[in-house]
Every structure is written in C-alpha cells, then in structure tokens.
Design a protein around this motif. Structure first.
Motif, PDB file in Angstrom:
ATOM      1  N   GLY A  10      35.430  46.160  23.666  1.00  0.00           N
ATOM      2  CA  GLY A  10      34.318  45.769  24.357  1.00  0.00           C
ATOM      3  C   GLY A  10      35.103  44.646  25.725  1.00  0.00           C
ATOM      4  N   THR A  11      33.566  44.706  26.140  1.00  0.00           N
ATOM      5  CA  THR A  11      33.614  44.426  27.815  1.00  0.00           C
ATOM      6  C   THR A  11      34.321  42.462  27.736  1.00  0.00           C
ATOM      7  N   ILE A  12      34.105  41.914  28.319  1.00  0.00           N
ATOM      8  CA  ILE A  12      34.084  40.744  28.479  1.00  0.00           C
ATOM      9  C   ILE A  12      32.997  39.953  28.446  1.00  0.00           C
ATOM     10  N   PHE A  13      31.862  40.929  28.826  1.00  0.00           N
ATOM     11  CA  PHE A  13      30.261  39.791  28.560  1.00  0.00           C
ATOM     12  C   PHE A  13      30.725  40.195  27.174  1.00  0.00           C
ATOM     13  N   SER A  14      30.459  41.387  26.246  1.00  0.00           N
ATOM     14  CA  SER A  14      30.455  41.436  24.752  1.00  0.00           C
ATOM     15  C   SER A  14      31.548  40.445  24.241  1.00  0.00           C
ATOM     16  N   ARG A  15      32.504  39.907  24.541  1.00  0.00           N
ATOM     17  CA  ARG A  15      33.281  39.106  23.778  1.00  0.00           C
ATOM     18  C   ARG A  15      32.883  37.328  23.986  1.00  0.00           C
ATOM     19  N   MET A  16      31.938  37.567  25.216  1.00  0.00           N
ATOM     20  CA  MET A  16      31.761  36.085  25.493  1.00  0.00           C
ATOM     21  C   MET A  16      30.335  35.466  24.539  1.00  0.00           C
ATOM     22  N   LYS A  26      30.283  26.481  23.596  1.00  0.00           N
ATOM     23  CA  LYS A  26      29.022  25.539  24.257  1.00  0.00           C
ATOM     24  C   LYS A  26      27.772  26.416  24.762  1.00  0.00           C
ATOM     25  N   VAL A  27      26.593  26.536  25.069  1.00  0.00           N
ATOM     26  CA  VAL A  27      25.528  27.274  25.376  1.00  0.00           C
ATOM     27  C   VAL A  27      26.039  26.633  26.827  1.00  0.00           C
ATOM     28  N   ASP A  28      25.915  24.980  26.806  1.00  0.00           N
ATOM     29  CA  ASP A  28      26.094  24.701  27.706  1.00  0.00           C
ATOM     30  C   ASP A  28      26.766  25.030  29.331  1.00  0.00           C
ATOM     31  N   ASP A  29      28.080  25.105  27.902  1.00  0.00           N
ATOM     32  CA  ASP A  29      29.884  26.320  28.670  1.00  0.00           C
ATOM     33  C   ASP A  29      30.038  26.966  29.583  1.00  0.00           C
ATOM     34  N   ARG A  30      28.348  27.823  28.733  1.00  0.00           N
ATOM     35  CA  ARG A  30      28.880  28.905  29.517  1.00  0.00           C
ATOM     36  C   ARG A  30      29.598  29.201  31.079  1.00  0.00           C
ATOM     37  N   PRO A  31      29.787  30.876  31.102  1.00  0.00           N
ATOM     38  CA  PRO A  31      30.011  30.835  32.845  1.00  0.00           C
ATOM     39  C   PRO A  31      28.720  31.575  33.636  1.00  0.00           C
ATOM     40  N   LEU A  32      28.842  30.915  34.519  1.00  0.00           N
ATOM     41  CA  LEU A  32      27.275  31.510  35.462  1.00  0.00           C
ATOM     42  C   LEU A  32      27.311  33.357  35.116  1.00  0.00           C
ATOM     43  N   TYR A  37      24.575  38.788  34.309  1.00  0.00           N
ATOM     44  CA  TYR A  37      24.536  39.340  33.422  1.00  0.00           C
ATOM     45  C   TYR A  37      23.697  39.749  32.871  1.00  0.00           C
ATOM     46  N   LYS A  38      23.549  39.198  32.665  1.00  0.00           N
ATOM     47  CA  LYS A  38      22.711  39.381  30.815  1.00  0.00           C
ATOM     48  C   LYS A  38      21.185  40.047  31.341  1.00  0.00           C
ATOM     49  N   ALA A  39      20.641  38.791  32.339  1.00  0.00           N
ATOM     50  CA  ALA A  39      19.309  39.937  33.354  1.00  0.00           C
ATOM     51  C   ALA A  39      19.139  40.651  33.993  1.00  0.00           C
ATOM     52  N   PHE A  40      20.343  41.427  34.702  1.00  0.00           N
ATOM     53  CA  PHE A  40      20.988  42.107  35.406  1.00  0.00           C
ATOM     54  C   PHE A  40      21.951  43.387  34.402  1.00  0.00           C
ATOM     55  N   PRO A  41      21.907  43.923  32.973  1.00  0.00           N
ATOM     56  CA  PRO A  41      23.105  44.013  32.800  1.00  0.00           C
ATOM     57  C   PRO A  41      23.209  45.712  33.941  1.00  0.00           C
ATOM     58  N   PRO A  42      24.328  46.212  33.901  1.00  0.00           N
ATOM     59  CA  PRO A  42      24.670  47.594  34.585  1.00  0.00           C
ATOM     60  C   PRO A  42      24.393  47.946  34.418  1.00  0.00           C
ATOM     61  N   ILE A  43      24.201  49.351  34.895  1.00  0.00           N
ATOM     62  CA  ILE A  43      23.619  51.010  34.344  1.00  0.00           C
ATOM     63  C   ILE A  43      24.899  51.611  33.679  1.00  0.00           C
ATOM     64  N   VAL A  44      25.994  51.630  34.056  1.00  0.00           N
ATOM     65  CA  VAL A  44      26.833  52.151  33.141  1.00  0.00           C
ATOM     66  C   VAL A  44      27.718  50.845  32.587  1.00  0.00           C
ATOM     67  N   GLU A  45      27.822  50.642  31.584  1.00  0.00           N
ATOM     68  CA  GLU A  45      29.269  49.818  30.922  1.00  0.00           C
ATOM     69  C   GLU A  45      29.834  50.184  31.089  1.00  0.00           C
ATOM     70  N   PRO A  46      30.686  48.776  31.827  1.00  0.00           N
ATOM     71  CA  PRO A  46      32.365  48.849  32.528  1.00  0.00           C
ATOM     72  C   PRO A  46      33.608  48.718  31.020  1.00  0.00           C
ATOM     73  N   LYS A  47      33.251  50.060  30.930  1.00  0.00           N
ATOM     74  CA  LYS A  47      34.619  49.419  29.435  1.00  0.00           C
ATOM     75  C   LYS A  47      35.774  50.325  30.305  1.00  0.00           C
ATOM     76  N   PHE A  48      36.895  49.677  29.292  1.00  0.00           N
ATOM     77  CA  PHE A  48      38.546  50.138  29.506  1.00  0.00           C
ATOM     78  C   PHE A  48      38.365  51.880  30.050  1.00  0.00           C
ATOM     79  N   ALA A  49      38.069  52.610  28.121  1.00  0.00           N
ATOM     80  CA  ALA A  49      38.204  53.524  28.202  1.00  0.00           C
ATOM     81  C   ALA A  49      37.169  55.347  28.566  1.00  0.00           C
TER      82      ALA A  49
END
Length: 157
Positions: A10-16, A26-32, A37-49
């Motif tokens: 997965g990605t850091i976003f999917s794990r978060m 908690k929702v209040d403790d999520r990173p900035l 990232y959720k509002a402006f996702p990348p065109i190509v998913e940054p996966k390890f593979a």
C-alpha cells in the motif's frame, strides 16, 4: 519491527486511512498532509512496486540575454536590483538594452560591456540613489536602531 516490509504494501495514505478508519488514530490527530492529499490526489499512485520513470534528457535552454549576462559577470560587473524601488525596470534590463543599442551602432565587442556599464550607472534615476532613500522614522526597527549604541554593545552598563 526493523525488518518490517510494510512500506511495500500500500501507500502511506492508504495506511493512514486505515488507521483513521479503525480508530487507532483520532481524527483530530491526523497529519496536516492527509487532507491535502485527499483533496488533491496524485495522478499516478506512489506505490513501491511502480517502475522508476524514464530518464529524459533535459534540453539546455539559453536565451541570448543569458550570454550577455554571463559576459557582464565574467568581467566582474555585479548586476544588482533594488527591491525597494517600485519601478518595473531593473538594472539588468537597462544593461541589456544599452548593450543592444551599442551593438547596433557598431561598437567593438570588447568595449560594449564597459560602455554599457558606465552609461547605465550614470543614468540611474534619482529615486534609486542611496541618499534619497526615505526611511520611515516611525517604524519599530528605526526606533530600536536609533537608540542602539553599536560601539559599546558588549560593555556592561
């Protein structure tokens, strides 16, 4: 944990997202970066593979003005810009204009740089000269500097 290979799954976003969904964070403790990232996702998913991108050669981009600027700097003439002056014409622009004018007049290449530097330095507008720069006497910085004793700054009072 040191030998964990979770970064390959997965990605850091999917794990978060999973941690938030399960309630581990908690929702209040999520990173900035999460909301951005959720509002402006990348065109190509940054996966390890994902295979690395192709190395494309970068075309050299040089303008004719860059060559002239390099000549000025090679001769030791610093080209400065006064950012306090609101006019849109910089010293570099005036030097390039004077260079082109002297070149069209047929002046020798060796003399063009020296003549254009002297011409531009003579025609500096009055508002750019140091003695005419107005300082705001009411600013906090001006008041602090007015009362500062630089010569005796480290002496005990």
């Amino acid at each position: 944990m040191a030998t964990s290979r979770l970064e390959r799954i997965g990605t850091i976003f999917s794990r978060m997202e999973a941690l938030l969904k399960q309630g581990a964070i908690k929702v209040d403790d999520r990173p900035l970066w999460y909301d951005i990232y959720k509002a402006f996702p990348p065109i190509v998913e940054p996966k390890f593979a994902r295979p690395p991108p192709e190395n494309k050669t970068i075309r050299p981009i040089l303008y004719k003005e860059d060559v002239v600027r390099a000549k000025f700097h090679a001769k030791g003439h610093g080209i400065s810009t006064n950012l306090l002056v609101p006019s849109g014409e910089t010293q570099t622009k005036r030097l390039l204009q004077k260079y082109e004018a002297l070149k069209s007049e047929g002046v020798a290449e060796d003399e063009i740089i020296e003549k254009s530097v002297t011409a531009v330095s003579k025609e500096r507008p009055e508002f750019e000269k140091e003695e005419n720069v107005r300082v705001n006497k009411e600013s906090a910085t001006a008041q602090v500097l007015e009362g500062a004793d630089i010569k005796n700054i480290f002496n005990d009072k």
